[in-house]
Design a protein around this motif. Structure first.
Motif, PDB file in Angstrom:
ATOM      1  N   PRO A 128      90.510  33.193  66.654  1.00 39.37           N
ATOM      2  CA  PRO A 128      89.914  34.131  65.707  1.00 39.37           C
ATOM      3  C   PRO A 128      88.392  34.087  65.753  1.00 39.37           C
ATOM      4  N   GLY A 129      87.775  35.238  65.600  1.00 40.23           N
ATOM      5  CA  GLY A 129      86.321  35.338  65.657  1.00 40.23           C
ATOM      6  C   GLY A 129      85.925  36.645  66.303  1.00 40.23           C
ATOM      7  N   GLY A 130      84.680  36.754  66.720  1.00 37.14           N
ATOM      8  CA  GLY A 130      84.197  37.977  67.352  1.00 37.14           C
ATOM      9  C   GLY A 130      84.754  38.144  68.750  1.00 37.14           C
ATOM     10  N   PRO A 131      84.523  39.338  69.333  1.00 37.53           N
ATOM     11  CA  PRO A 131      84.976  39.557  70.712  1.00 37.53           C
ATOM     12  C   PRO A 131      84.321  38.561  71.655  1.00 37.53           C
ATOM     13  N   LEU A 132      84.977  38.298  72.771  1.00 36.64           N
ATOM     14  CA  LEU A 132      84.469  37.342  73.758  1.00 36.64           C
ATOM     15  C   LEU A 132      83.966  38.100  74.981  1.00 36.64           C
ATOM     16  N   LEU A 133      82.746  37.748  75.417  1.00 36.94           N
ATOM     17  CA  LEU A 133      82.173  38.361  76.611  1.00 36.94           C
ATOM     18  C   LEU A 133      81.679  37.252  77.517  1.00 36.94           C
ATOM     19  N   HIS A 134      82.286  37.157  78.691  1.00 36.65           N
ATOM     20  CA  HIS A 134      81.836  36.162  79.670  1.00 36.65           C
ATOM     21  C   HIS A 134      80.971  36.879  80.698  1.00 36.65           C
ATOM     22  N   LEU A 135      79.711  36.448  80.815  1.00 29.40           N
ATOM     23  CA  LEU A 135      78.813  37.007  81.835  1.00 29.40           C
ATOM     24  C   LEU A 135      78.659  35.941  82.909  1.00 29.40           C
ATOM     25  N   PRO A 136      79.505  36.014  83.957  1.00 26.88           N
ATOM     26  CA  PRO A 136      79.557  34.919  84.941  1.00 26.88           C
ATOM     27  C   PRO A 136      78.413  35.024  85.948  1.00 26.88           C
ATOM     28  N   THR A 137      77.201  34.920  85.405  1.00 32.00           N
ATOM     29  CA  THR A 137      76.022  35.066  86.265  1.00 32.00           C
ATOM     30  C   THR A 137      75.075  33.917  86.023  1.00 32.00           C
ATOM     31  N   ARG A 138      74.253  33.640  86.998  1.00 25.35           N
ATOM     32  CA  ARG A 138      73.181  32.665  86.807  1.00 25.35           C
ATOM     33  C   ARG A 138      71.849  33.372  86.600  1.00 25.35           C
TER      34      ARG A 138
END
Lengths: 367, 367
Positions: free
Chosen positions: A247-257
């Motif tokens: 539970p919580g806000g949406p998840l956004l993975h930015l798989p960048t360096r």
């Protein structure tokens, strides 16, 4: 600049009220917080309104609606509004047109609108023969909208870096334990900040090490009404069982360096205010890239002597080259202290507007 | 406890005034700060006095002198005094005898005198038929005399450890430069503290590395009226050309690695309040030995990322074992913050009196 029809005192009092109204709107979200007060020709406030968030009426429309609901004809009134009325059709019609249509005689604005789409309201009002001034209590107006103005001007979110350290600058003991260096009051405060921002970011290494939930919670532990977007920066995958999937806000993975690319990506998603909660790798990369607009440093009267430091090598070798911030406030929270500080202005000409300058260095450190 | 002849309100008002008077005396020096107010039987304050430092009249004598100088007969008055009147012949006669001789009717005391030589005044007064109470505003009385009481009770000075760090807990950059991490206001404050203490200590390594003067200076750079004893701890010699040989307080080199012995030596020299200004080796040894009574942590909104830390390994491996202090005050000093914190009480029974407990561990780390 045109002289306001009302005295400076009346105008500033009304603008102060408009700013207070604006502050009642949500700090998060893509839209700016705006307040509006309508004054009669003799300087009485007859109606007011503020923006309650995306999809609801803008402040000017809310004030005009309030006037009509109270049986007051807005014709001939003066609109005192914290941000330049918009000139574009969004989810609502242009506020400039609404004011023109209502027959207001004058509009006094605190801050001009830098938004490339919405700007132009003052010109539109003047073209319709309405007296317009800009700049009343401008410093207060800018301060209220700091993250939003920064994001609109630079295309990147306002970055607040949170640090929670011992007095010797450590975020964990030698064995990696970090709960709790700071106390209850500091943690509760940090949750109120989470509930004000659009997004919280951590590095993917921190996800692996600490499994944070990144939720905004009430002191009782319940989820707050607004949950920020949860952003993971870096190339390590988010484990299937991570609390970030809960539970919580949406998840956004930015798989960048590429930190600069990540911030631009968040800017394009209309993230105005990003809270970065670590760990040291992300904090160091942001600082080294001069991409931290504001520091929230929670410091506990605790000494550890060993363990992970809040930041790693910044490339600073001599004290004159240190990353220096300008303190905005100091608040005691139980045994801890919260120091809020802003990035120093690159130029001495505008020492109180550090945030309005784009970063001068690319933010491309490894994260 | 005997009931005071005057109402509680009158007595507390007079004691508050006596405490304010006491605070006008010098914070440094072997003698305690004491204030005294004489009340008539109907509760009017007719004379007052305080101790101005070793060799001058004690507070009670000063108040009796003031009464006589004003033509007031002290006979039958009530003496309200912050510390139990002394019962010994020092540079002045016993205050208990002076009060008995003056014919006072009652004596109300805030804090009993723990000094092994001076104690016994209350008993002496009672033996002479004078009503005595002890404990009015005792917490305030103890706080005023905190370093002195600690030193008299333990035989060792009250130790204040000063740290001046970046937010990441560093006292110098990678190249060793440390001027200036904190700003002008913090440095000025630190000089006011130097002017209040009996002695300042640094490690002999710091003398070699930084060549400190350890003087108390005014904001204009002049030497303050009181210059504390300058103490060098550790076995490295003080170089002939060191600034410590220049203007300032006397220089005392204690060429020992036995911190406990050094503190006892300073206690025997009637050093009541010792300010330790570093470096990290001495700070670490004091903390590891649980010999720090109070922390003065000046923290600057600066991040260095590399360089010497304020403290080295304390033997803490997990966060629950951290050296934790209890915050007394938080003060903004320009861009910096000063956090004053006290050692936590070893016992939960007296959380607000950490300083009255002797150190439970020997202080024998290498310094």
């Amino acid at each position: 600049m045109t002289q306001p029809a009302h005295g400076t005192h009346t105008l500033e009092t009304a603008m102060r009220r408009a700013l207070d109204l604006a502050a009642q709107g949500p700090a998060h979200g893509p839209n700016p917080r705006v307040g509006c007060v309508l004054l009669t020709p003799d300087g009485r406030a007859v109606a007011e309104g503020y923006h309650r968030g995306a999809g609801t009426p803008h402040a000017e429309a809310a004030a005009l609606d309030a006037a009509r609901a109270a049986g007051v004809d807005p014709r001939g009134t003066t609109a005192v509004v914290t941000l330049e009325p918009c000139a574009h059709h969004g989810r609502t019609g242009p506020c400039a047109d609404a004011l023109i249509g209502a027959g207001v005689a004058a509009v006094h604005v605190s801050v001009p609108d830098p938004h490339p789409v919405a700007t132009g309201g003052a010109a539109r009002l003047r073209a319709a023969g309405i007296e317009v001034t800009v700049g009343t209590l401008a410093a207060d107006g800018e301060e209220l909208l700091r993250p939003w103005l920064h994001a609109v001007r630079t295309g990147r979110p306002w970055v607040t870096l949170k640090l929670a350290t011992s007095l010797d600058g450590r975020v964990a003991a030698a064995d990696g334990t970090s709960r709790w260096i700071t106390g209850d009051a500091a943690r509760a405060h940090a949750h109120t900040v989470r509930a004000r921002v659009d997004a919280i970011a951590v590095g993917s290494g921190t996800v692996a090490a600490d499994d944070p939930a990144l939720t905004a919670r009430t002191p009782e532990g319940a989820l707050a009404g607004h949950q920020p977007l949860r952003v993971v920066l870096g190339t390590r995958p988010v484990p299937d069982g991570a609390r970030l999937h809960g539970p919580g806000g949406p998840l956004l993975h930015l798989p960048t360096r590429d930190l600069d690319a990540a911030l631009r990506e968040l800017g394009e998603r209309e993230v105005r205010h990003l809270l970065v909660e670590g760990g040291p790798t992300v904090a160091t990369a942001l600082l080294a890239a001069d991409a931290v607009d504001e520091l929230h440093a929670y410091v506990a009267p605790v000494l550890l002597g060993a363990g992970a430091g809040a930041v790693a090598d910044l490339g600073v070798t001599t004290v004159g080259d240190a990353a220096r911030f300008t303190t905005r406030s100091v608040t005691r929270l139980g045994d801890d202290v919260l120091l809020v500080a802003r990035r120093r202005a690159p130029s001495a000409e505008c020492p109180d507007r550090p945030a309005t300058q784009p970063a001068t260095q690319p933010a491309q450190e490894e994260i």
